[in-house]
Design an enzyme around this catalytic site. Structure first.
Site, short mmCIF file in Angstrom:
data_model
loop_
_atom_site.label_atom_id
_atom_site.label_comp_id
_atom_site.label_asym_id
_atom_site.label_seq_id
_atom_site.Cartn_x
_atom_site.Cartn_y
_atom_site.Cartn_z
N LEU A 18 0.87 -1.17 0.02
CA LEU A 18 0.01 0.03 -0.05
C LEU A 18 1.04 1.17 -0.03
CD1 LEU A 18 -2.85 -1.17 2.59
CD2 LEU A 18 -2.80 -1.14 0.08
N PRO A 19 1.07 1.92 -1.17
CA PRO A 19 2.08 2.79 -1.51
C PRO A 19 2.32 4.07 -0.89
CG PRO A 19 0.85 2.88 -3.04
CD PRO A 19 0.16 1.93 -2.30
N CYS A 20 2.62 4.12 0.38
CA CYS A 20 2.57 5.26 1.29
C CYS A 20 3.81 6.29 0.68
CB CYS A 20 2.67 5.23 2.70
SG CYS A 20 3.86 4.09 3.10
N HIS A 21 4.88 5.46 0.35
CA HIS A 21 6.24 6.24 -0.44
C HIS A 21 5.62 7.00 -1.54
CE1 HIS A 21 5.70 2.62 -2.97
NE2 HIS A 21 6.00 3.55 -3.87
N ARG A 22 4.55 7.16 -2.22
CA ARG A 22 4.13 8.03 -3.11
C ARG A 22 3.48 9.24 -2.75
NH1 ARG A 22 0.95 3.19 -6.56
NH2 ARG A 22 3.17 1.90 -6.97
#
Length: 198
Positions: free
Chosen positions: A162-166
């Protein structure tokens, strides 16, 4: 008198696999885990019978993460690498630039309230793109809750998947990341390079 059994590593590995299989068959394995190597360091992967429940970076102290899972999910935690083969495979494909989304069952029991709302919107950010904390606050239904979005991303139990890095600052700078600044930049760079090559 003390006796020592001469057991080699292969025997220990086989015994451990048998133990994990029996525990799972008897409904006694609530959290299976394994560790995989990645370009952002070692990742701890943990799953319940429902799905993937936790991904943790090495800087997050894997022992502490397992202890937290034992107290919040179940004390029946066991290393069972084969139960996470699908997760490891999809992560390998992602890091090799062959996968842009994950197709895994997820267990979101560690998420509640607004944090859950934020994290559920993370896959809305397309691969190779970013969104600001303010934009994510709007998507989650609370446009003023920019700091709370930052907290939700920092506490995301399933980073990378779940791409919180984006999620970045409004000025485009990366901001904080649970895996560390270098890990966030590595992930963003990977997606940018693959996106350009596609």
């Amino acid at each position: 008198m003390t006796y020592f059994l001469d057991v080699d590593d292969a025997d220990l590995a086989r015994l451990h696999r048998d133990l994990a299989a029996r525990a799972a068959a008897d409904g006694l394995l609530d959290v299976a885990y394994r560790t995989v190597d990645s370009p952002v360091g070692p990742l701890l992967l943990a799953r319940t019978p429902v799905g993937l429940v936790r991904v943790a970076f090495g800087v997050q102290d894997h022992d502490a993460v397992l202890t937290a899972l034992a107290s919040t999910v179940s004390p029946r935690v066991l290393e069972a690498p084969e139960r996470l083969d699908d997760v490891a495979r999809e992560l390998d494909e992602y890091f090799a630039g062959r996968r842009t989304t994950f197709d895994l069952p997820l267990d979101l029991q560690l998420l509640r309230g607004f944090r859950r709302d934020v994290v559920l919107h993370l896959p809305d950010i397309a691969y190779g793109h970013t969104a600001s904390y303010a934009e994510m606050a709007g998507l989650a239904g609370s446009p003023r809750a920019v700091r709370a979005v930052g907290t939700a991303c920092a506490l995301n139990p399933l980073p990378v998947v779940l791409p919180c890095h984006r999620v970045v600052r409004s000025d485009g700078s990366p901001g904080q990341y649970a895996g560390g600044a270098a890990a966030k930049l590595t992930l963003l760079d990977l997606e940018t390079r693959v996106g350009v090559a596609a």
